[in-house]
Motif scaffolding. Sequence first.
Motif, PDB file in Angstrom:
ATOM      1  N   GLY A  82       0.781  -1.228   0.000  1.00  0.00           N
ATOM      2  CA  GLY A  82       0.000   0.000   0.000  1.00  0.00           C
ATOM      3  C   GLY A  82       0.813   1.278   0.000  1.00  0.00           C
ATOM      4  N   SER A  83       2.127   1.166   0.072  1.00  0.00           N
ATOM      5  CA  SER A  83       2.961   2.367   0.124  1.00  0.00           C
ATOM      6  C   SER A  83       3.201   2.908  -1.284  1.00  0.00           C
ATOM      7  N   ARG A  84       3.502   4.198  -1.368  1.00  0.00           N
ATOM      8  CA  ARG A  84       3.842   4.813  -2.652  1.00  0.00           C
ATOM      9  C   ARG A  84       5.307   4.571  -3.007  1.00  0.00           C
ATOM     10  N   ALA A  85       6.185   4.731  -2.028  1.00  0.00           N
ATOM     11  CA  ALA A  85       7.617   4.572  -2.269  1.00  0.00           C
ATOM     12  C   ALA A  85       8.228   3.843  -1.077  1.00  0.00           C
ATOM     13  N   SER A  86       8.833   2.689  -1.335  1.00  0.00           N
ATOM     14  CA  SER A  86       9.374   1.884  -0.241  1.00  0.00           C
ATOM     15  C   SER A  86      10.760   1.365  -0.584  1.00  0.00           C
ATOM     16  N   LEU A  87      11.465   1.021   0.453  1.00  0.00           N
ATOM     17  CA  LEU A  87      12.792   0.426   0.337  1.00  0.00           C
ATOM     18  C   LEU A  87      12.839  -0.752   1.290  1.00  0.00           C
ATOM     19  N   SER A  88      13.422  -1.844   0.856  1.00  0.00           N
ATOM     20  CA  SER A  88      13.631  -3.005   1.717  1.00  0.00           C
ATOM     21  C   SER A  88      15.116  -3.289   1.796  1.00  0.00           C
TER      22      SER A  88
END
Length: 300
Positions: free
Chosen positions: A137-143
């Motif tokens: 559901g996020s717009r911009a993510s980093l893992s």
Amino acid sequence: MARYALALDLGGTKLDAALVAEDGSVLAASRNRRPTGRAATPADLESAIAETAAHALARLPEDAEFVGVGIGSAGPVDVATGAIHPVNMPQLHGFGLADAARRAVAGVLGHDDFATRLRHDGGCLALAESWIGAAAGSRASLSIVVSTGVGGGIVVDGAPIGGASGNAGHLGQMVIGELTLEELASGPSSVRWAQGEGWSGETGEDIARDAAAGDRIARAAIERSAALVGLGLANASTLLDLDVIAISGGFSRVSDDYVDLVAAAVRRTAVLPYAQATRVVRSALGDEGPLVGAAALVLR
């Protein structure tokens, strides 16, 4: 008819394989692995791919539709050619991983009417977390993975961001001072730092045990790693305007509060309010994330 993909996850110590369904669930009976290691040769990897693919595909349900092979690999990778240049496996530099996987699967199925797609492993993890994990559901993510190495991937609006060559997200090779983040904050690096301070343990598990028992140096090693990872992530979030970062990997479980320590470091070191507001959470997928993300390359 249920749709399945074969997922391959190549790391510095093992090759994992499993069938993954279109809802992101891993077929447990199909999951298997073979060792790799720094000395791994092309012949070793060809054999490991053939064995793991055959084991997994033998468990493909009779009424299933097989859609393809998704591959996540230690990088750098060459998405255009399907070759890999893994930092920790020098004899595999230039190895055509995508072609090798395609040959192995075609040999089992008797045809090659399926998709084959390759990304680096951090990118696959990020895709999985944004699909059904902690970043959904996020717009911009980093893992990010904090383990023997440090790596990561970026997803914006549901799409993995590969950059010009497909390698965006190699957080472990960002330089802080004169060393990379991986050289400073990974599990083995933290062990070496603690030993230099007089600690007598040998592994990340030893750090976890001794820190829980009150050892000052072991606890300091955990706090140092988290602070450095937080600094790297503050820089990444300032650059990318992230709303969530998901953390996984063996060393991230070295203490119950490791992710909280990283989150505090992001808030403390980020200069701009939007970067300070980035949520830092624990991965929702654990060790299955890279496999799920690799499969998503062909399932989604």
